[in-house]
Motif scaffolding. Structure first.
Motif, PDB file in Angstrom:
ATOM      1  N   ILE A   1      33.311  23.763  43.539  1.00  0.00           N
ATOM      2  CA  ILE A   1      34.073  24.831  44.708  1.00  0.00           C
ATOM      3  C   ILE A   1      35.940  24.829  44.405  1.00  0.00           C
ATOM      4  CG2 ILE A   1      33.961  25.530  47.156  1.00  0.00           C
ATOM      5  CD1 ILE A   1      32.025  23.367  48.219  1.00  0.00           C
ATOM      6  N   ALA A   2      36.433  24.214  44.008  1.00  0.00           N
ATOM      7  CA  ALA A   2      37.848  25.484  43.729  1.00  0.00           C
ATOM      8  C   ALA A   2      37.918  25.112  42.593  1.00  0.00           C
ATOM      9  CB  ALA A   2      39.029  23.688  43.995  1.00  0.00           C
ATOM     10  N   GLY A   3      36.668  25.362  41.368  1.00  0.00           N
ATOM     11  CA  GLY A   3      36.525  25.922  40.235  1.00  0.00           C
ATOM     12  C   GLY A   3      35.613  27.261  40.777  1.00  0.00           C
ATOM     13  N   LYS A   4      34.895  27.233  41.053  1.00  0.00           N
ATOM     14  CA  LYS A   4      34.220  28.819  41.902  1.00  0.00           C
ATOM     15  C   LYS A   4      35.253  29.577  42.332  1.00  0.00           C
ATOM     16  CE  LYS A   4      30.073  27.135  41.507  1.00  0.00           C
ATOM     17  NZ  LYS A   4      28.356  26.987  42.623  1.00  0.00           N
ATOM     18  N   LEU A   5      36.529  29.094  43.514  1.00  0.00           N
ATOM     19  CA  LEU A   5      37.116  29.870  43.874  1.00  0.00           C
ATOM     20  C   LEU A   5      38.294  29.999  42.413  1.00  0.00           C
ATOM     21  CD1 LEU A   5      38.068  27.529  46.956  1.00  0.00           C
ATOM     22  CD2 LEU A   5      36.572  29.999  46.737  1.00  0.00           C
ATOM     23  N   ALA A   6      39.078  29.329  41.417  1.00  0.00           N
ATOM     24  CA  ALA A   6      39.777  30.126  40.874  1.00  0.00           C
ATOM     25  C   ALA A   6      39.246  30.833  40.055  1.00  0.00           C
ATOM     26  CB  ALA A   6      40.497  28.538  39.887  1.00  0.00           C
TER      27      ALA A   6
END
Length: 305
Positions: free
Chosen positions: A181-186
């Motif tokens: 999820i953090a990767g998609k946010l980034a």
């Protein structure tokens, strides 16, 4: 869920207490009387400004969303904005508006969450700038210099946000699911350019200026008021939305308006009626218009269940 319900009950009790004291004070009849005598032409102007601000806010949100997806229409963005406003009515600082991502196509939802944060930070920066302008004549040279420096640091941080947040997320060890999820946010933030942030901020400033004019026009519907008084008080009134004391900040916002505008000779009834009407036009009515979108989004889930 229990904690959320208790918090909601607490807010309702506090709101009930505020209403009780207003009724006991005898000011409720005065508020109603002042509203009946108000110049409806000024209120009509405020309605027009509210519609214009919704259009600008939709376009502002669409410009950010175009960085993470193609083919999104103005109508789809409008649905996302109003649906999020409906979810944000009862949350502190309207953080429930993060739910506007739920009304977007599934691939865009997680990156859009990061863009919402950027959008909200831009709005806060515009309010901070309005507060700086409104209080510039009330502070000494040294204090004003510190305030300007503080705002410039905040503005610089906002411009760096699309690059800074991905760097921080890359260095935080997270469980596999959260890391995805953090990767998609980034990824969503990395697609945002500095000029996109600058455009978003300029639109936030435009909306804040229109908000100030709206409150000024609404106050004029009840009595003559100086524009400088509204310009000073407005950003501080708006920041009371961050205080999660009552549903929609009702009572807290109006109380702040009374305290801030008293020094300029503005009557309590004008301060309360004008700020309450501003909330109704800019937040409550758009949020209620977004409720059908929430109901529509639930029907497919109920059918599949």
């Amino acid at each position: 869920m229990n904690r959320s319900r208790l918090l909601l009950i607490f807010k309702i009790v506090v709101l009930g207490g505020i209403v009780f004291f207003v009724v006991r004070s005898g000011k409720l009849a005065g508020l109603a009387s002042a509203f009946q005598k108000a110049d409806k032409t000024f209120i009509a102007v405020a309605v027009g400004l509210a519609v214009a601000m919704l259009v600008i806010r939709t376009w502002k949100w669409l410009n950010l969303l175009r960085r993470v997806g193609d083919g999104l229409s103005f109508g789809g963005t409008w649905r996302s904005l109003l649906g999020g406003m409906a979810l944000g009515l009862a949350t502190p600082g309207r953080l429930g508006e993060l739910g506007r991502a739920a009304f977007l196509p599934p691939p865009m939802r997680v990156p859009a969450g990061a863009l919402f944060v950027l959008d909200r930070v831009s709005d806060l920066a515009a309010i901070a700038l309005a507060a700086l302008v409104g209080t510039a004549g009330l502070v000494s040279g040294a204090a004003l210099g510190w305030l300007v420096a503080l705002f410039l640091c905040f503005f610089g941080g906002m411009l760096a946000l699309p690059r800074l947040v991905p760097l921080v997320l890359d260095r935080i060890p997270l469980p596999q699911k959260l890391a995805g999820i953090a990767g998609k946010l980034a990824e969503g933030l990395k697609l945002v350019r500095a000029r996109d942030v600058a455009l978003n901020f300029s639109l936030s400033c435009t909306l804040t200026a229109l908000d100030v004019v709206s409150l000024y026009v609404l106050a004029l519907a009840f009595e003559p008021v100086s524009f400088s008084a509204i310009a000073f008080a407005f950003p501080w009134i708006l920041l009371t939305n961050l205080v999660p004391v009552t549903p929609g900040g009702i009572g807290v916002r109006e109380g702040a308006a009374v305290l801030l505008l008293q020094r300029y000779g503005v009557s309590d009834t004008t301060a309360i009626n004008a700020t309450l009407l501003l909330f109704v036009l800019n937040t409550l009515l758009p949020g209620l218009c977004g409720v059908p979108y929430i109901l529509q989004s639930r029907r497919p889930n109920e059918a599949s269940g």
